[in-house]
Design a protein around this motif. Structure first.
Motif, short mmCIF file in Angstrom:
data_model
loop_
_atom_site.label_atom_id
_atom_site.label_comp_id
_atom_site.label_asym_id
_atom_site.label_seq_id
_atom_site.Cartn_x
_atom_site.Cartn_y
_atom_site.Cartn_z
N UNK A 1 0.82 -1.21 0.00
CA UNK A 1 0.00 0.00 0.00
C UNK A 1 0.86 1.27 0.00
N UNK A 2 2.01 1.21 0.65
CA UNK A 2 2.94 2.34 0.59
C UNK A 2 3.37 2.56 -0.87
N UNK A 3 3.73 1.49 -1.56
CA UNK A 3 4.13 1.60 -2.97
C UNK A 3 2.97 2.11 -3.82
N UNK A 4 1.75 1.66 -3.52
CA UNK A 4 0.58 2.14 -4.25
C UNK A 4 0.45 3.66 -4.15
N UNK A 5 0.63 4.20 -2.93
CA UNK A 5 0.54 5.65 -2.76
C UNK A 5 1.70 6.36 -3.45
N UNK A 6 2.92 5.85 -3.25
CA UNK A 6 4.09 6.51 -3.82
C UNK A 6 4.13 6.44 -5.34
#
Length: 125
Positions: free
Chosen positions: A45-50
Motif C-alpha cells: 500500500x505504501x508503494x501504491x501511494x508513492x
C-alpha cells in the motif's frame, strides 16, 4: 502495532480523499501520514501511494526533501488566509484569541513557504 498503523493508514487515506475535494481541508497532509503509516504496516500500500499517477510525485518529493510544489504553497497560504477570515467573521473572537490564531497561521504559512519547491531545487519560493 502493525494493525494499528494499517488501520490508521486507511483512516488517513479517507481523510486525504475528503480533503482533496473539500475546500479548506488539506488532503496531501493526510496522504503523507498515510504513506508513513503504510511504510510501517504494508509495503504494497505504501508503494501504491508513492506510485500513484496524481499524488505519487508529491509524496515522493516530500519524503525525499520535504518539498512542496509552488502551486500547493500558494493554495495552502490562500486556504489559511481564507480560514482565518472565516474564523474572524464567524466566531467574532476576542483580540487576544484572534492574535493568537493569526500568529499560529503565520507560523504555518512561514513553514510552508520555507520548504523547497522541488527535490532538485535548493532554494524555496
Amino acid at each position: 502495532m502493525r494493525i494499528l498503523y494499517f488501520s490508521l493508514g486507511w483512516v488517513m487515506v479517507a481523510l486525504g480523499v475528503i480533503g482533496l475535494v473539500m475546500p479548506l481541508m488539506p488532503g496531501m497532509v493526510f496522504l503523507i501520514i498515510a504513506a508513513a503509516c503504510f511504510a510501517r504496516s504494508s509495503p504494497r500500500l505504501e508503494a501504491w501511494l508513492l506510485d500513484h499517477p496524481k499524488f505519487g510525485k508529491s509524496l515522493r518529493d516530500w519524503r525525499a526533501a520535504g518539498a512542496i510544489p509552488r502551486p500547493a504553497k500558494a493554495m495552502a497560504c490562500a486556504g489559511m488566509t481564507a480560514g482565518y477570515f472565516i474564523f474572524w467573521h464567524s466566531a467574532e473572537p476576542s483580540l487576544p484569541l484572534a492574535a493568537g490564531v493569526a500568529v499560529a497561521f503565520l507560523a504555518c504559512a512561514a513553514y510552508v513557504v520555507s520548504r523547497p519547491a522541488t527535490v532538485d531545487e535548493d532554494s524555496s519560493v
